[in-house]
Write an enzyme that holds these catalytic residues in place. Structure first.
Site, PDB file in Angstrom:
ATOM      1  N   HIS A   1      51.869   3.141  -7.018  1.00  0.00           N
ATOM      2  CA  HIS A   1      51.382   4.072  -6.529  1.00  0.00           C
ATOM      3  C   HIS A   1      52.156   4.878  -5.845  1.00  0.00           C
ATOM      4  CE1 HIS A   1      46.934   2.846  -6.711  1.00  0.00           C
ATOM      5  NE2 HIS A   1      47.441   3.513  -7.795  1.00  0.00           N
TER       6      HIS A   1
ATOM      7  N   ASP B   1      52.710   6.915  -3.267  1.00  0.00           N
ATOM      8  CA  ASP B   1      52.808   6.862  -1.665  1.00  0.00           C
ATOM      9  C   ASP B   1      53.595   5.455  -1.336  1.00  0.00           C
ATOM     10  OD1 ASP B   1      50.335   5.421  -2.428  1.00  0.00           O
ATOM     11  OD2 ASP B   1      49.754   5.326  -0.457  1.00  0.00           O
ATOM     12  N   HIS B   2      53.894   4.573  -2.379  1.00  0.00           N
ATOM     13  CA  HIS B   2      54.814   3.466  -2.065  1.00  0.00           C
ATOM     14  C   HIS B   2      55.866   3.335  -2.843  1.00  0.00           C
ATOM     15  CE1 HIS B   2      51.174   1.148  -0.220  1.00  0.00           C
ATOM     16  NE2 HIS B   2      50.513   2.318  -0.877  1.00  0.00           N
TER      17      HIS B   2
ATOM     18  N   HIS C   1      44.455  -4.673  -5.989  1.00  0.00           N
ATOM     19  CA  HIS C   1      44.209  -3.269  -5.758  1.00  0.00           C
ATOM     20  C   HIS C   1      44.333  -2.384  -7.105  1.00  0.00           C
ATOM     21  CE1 HIS C   1      44.925   0.735  -3.952  1.00  0.00           C
ATOM     22  NE2 HIS C   1      46.023   0.958  -4.557  1.00  0.00           N
TER      23      HIS C   1
ATOM     24  N   ASP D   1      48.537  -2.301  -0.601  1.00  0.00           N
ATOM     25  CA  ASP D   1      47.274  -1.882  -0.694  1.00  0.00           C
ATOM     26  C   ASP D   1      46.415  -3.139  -1.330  1.00  0.00           C
ATOM     27  OD1 ASP D   1      47.874   0.501   0.174  1.00  0.00           O
ATOM     28  OD2 ASP D   1      47.659   1.611  -1.490  1.00  0.00           O
TER      29      ASP D   1
ATOM     30  N   HIS E   1      48.751   1.930   6.775  1.00  0.00           N
ATOM     31  CA  HIS E   1      48.164   2.501   5.603  1.00  0.00           C
ATOM     32  C   HIS E   1      46.670   3.120   5.989  1.00  0.00           C
ATOM     33  CE1 HIS E   1      46.860   3.133   1.408  1.00  0.00           C
ATOM     34  NE2 HIS E   1      48.035   3.072   1.309  1.00  0.00           N
TER      35      HIS E   1
HETATM   36 ZN   LIG Z   1      48.700   3.362  -0.946  1.00  0.00          ZN
HETATM   37 ZN   LIG Z   2      47.731   2.103  -3.982  1.00  0.00          ZN
END
Ligand SMILES: [Zn+2]
Ligand SMILES: [Zn+2]
Length: 303
Positions: A62, A64-65, A137, A208, A266
């Site tokens: 994802h 944001d990672h 996740h 996550d 997070h």
């Molecule tokens: Zn995230």
């Molecule tokens: Zn994620």
């Protein structure tokens, strides 16, 4: 071992929280967990440095990672980094990093290795190992544990001298667990001069994740559990739907795994003040702290 939180936000970076990234400095090595947008800028502010031997463990694909990787790799190259860099992540990480190099051309100045990994043993070094479980996740997504191997016990120099072992190579032999034979023919066993081995430290990072048995097992007896806590308890249904966690879920995992300390990270951009999340977790697990960008935690060696 020093842990620096470079980014503690979820999904969208805010004025106060950058995207997911955690730096662990261990001896002369830098170990990064996740690399959200602008991680390299956060590294500048935290004074982390770009030249050390480095490993990066990405939890899932994802943005944001992982979106910090293009900038980080190019900054490192502009600074003429020479030391090797290894990136570990789930399937897709290789294509992503190769696409950066093909579409935004730059000259890599250092050896780069990319490993697509799965749950299980991810990397095995002389002094520590990194293992992973599926985080549930998304498919695939991982939670990581960094576990140091036990160190040999303390060497009792007084006892060694009493037993007539001369200082020098024989001491090293004993320290490394081997019996030695003295010129007199007497055999000295390592147990008689070396104390019991000293445990290493353990850090677990969830990326996550929702709650799971696998995560509890991975986190068992950790010194530090860095757990996502995207939503408050009142949004439990939303958390379960999106495979995220609430403070109480994170705290329950910390409690079940008997960790020493829980850190919530997070945090959703909706929380200007996330103290309510901290209070919710503390009801179940009092040894909880709330991460903020540039928070530093020191994990001393154990005796
Ligand atoms: Zn995230
Ligand atoms: Zn994620």
């Amino acid at each position: 071992m020093k842990v620096t939180f470079l980014g503690t936000g979820a999904a969208i970076p805010t004025v106060h929280r950058g995207s997911a990234a955690i730096a662990v400095r261990r001896k002369n090595e830098l170990i990064l967990f996740d690399c959200g947008e602008a991680t390299q800028r956060q590294m500048v502010e935290a004074g982390v440095g770009f030249h050390r031997k480095t490993k990066i463990f990405v939890t899932h694909m994802h943005g944001d990672h992982v979106l910090g990787l293009p900038g980080l790799l190019q900054t490192m190259s502009l600074l003429a980094r020479k030391n090797e860099l290894q990136i570990y992540g789930p399937k897709g990480i290789k294509d992503f990093v190769e696409a950066i190099n093909q579409t935004v051309p730059y000259t890599l100045t250092f050896p780069l290795e990319i490993f697509e990994v799965q749950a299980g043993l991810v990397c095995n070094e002389k002094e520590y190992q990194v293992t992973a479980v599926d985080s549930g996740h998304m498919k695939p997504s991982l939670c990581y544990a960094l576990t140091e191997k036990p160190r040999p016990g303390r060497f009792n120099t007084k006892k060694a001298k009493q037993l007539g072992v001369p200082k020098g190579p024989l001491w090293s032999e004993l320290q490394s667990g081997k019996p030695v034979t003295l010129p007199s023919g007497v055999v000295v066993e390592p147990e008689s001069v070396v104390g019991t081995s000293r445990p290493g430290r353990k850090i677990v990072y969830t990326g996550d994740a929702g709650p799971s048995e696998g995560l509890v097992k991975l986190a068992m007896n950790a010194d530090l559990l860095i757990h996502e806590s995207t939503f408050e308890d009142a949004l439990q249904e939303r958390a379960l739907k999106d495979k995220h966690s609430t403070p109480t879920m994170a705290a329950q995992t910390a409690k079940n795994a008997q960790v020493k300390q829980l850190v919530l990270t997070h945090i959703s951009a909706r929380y200007k003040d996330a103290n309510q999340l901290l209070e919710q977790a503390k009801k179940t697990f009092p040894d909880t702290i709330l991460a903020h960008d540039f928070l530093q935690l020191e994990l001393p060696m154990k005796d």
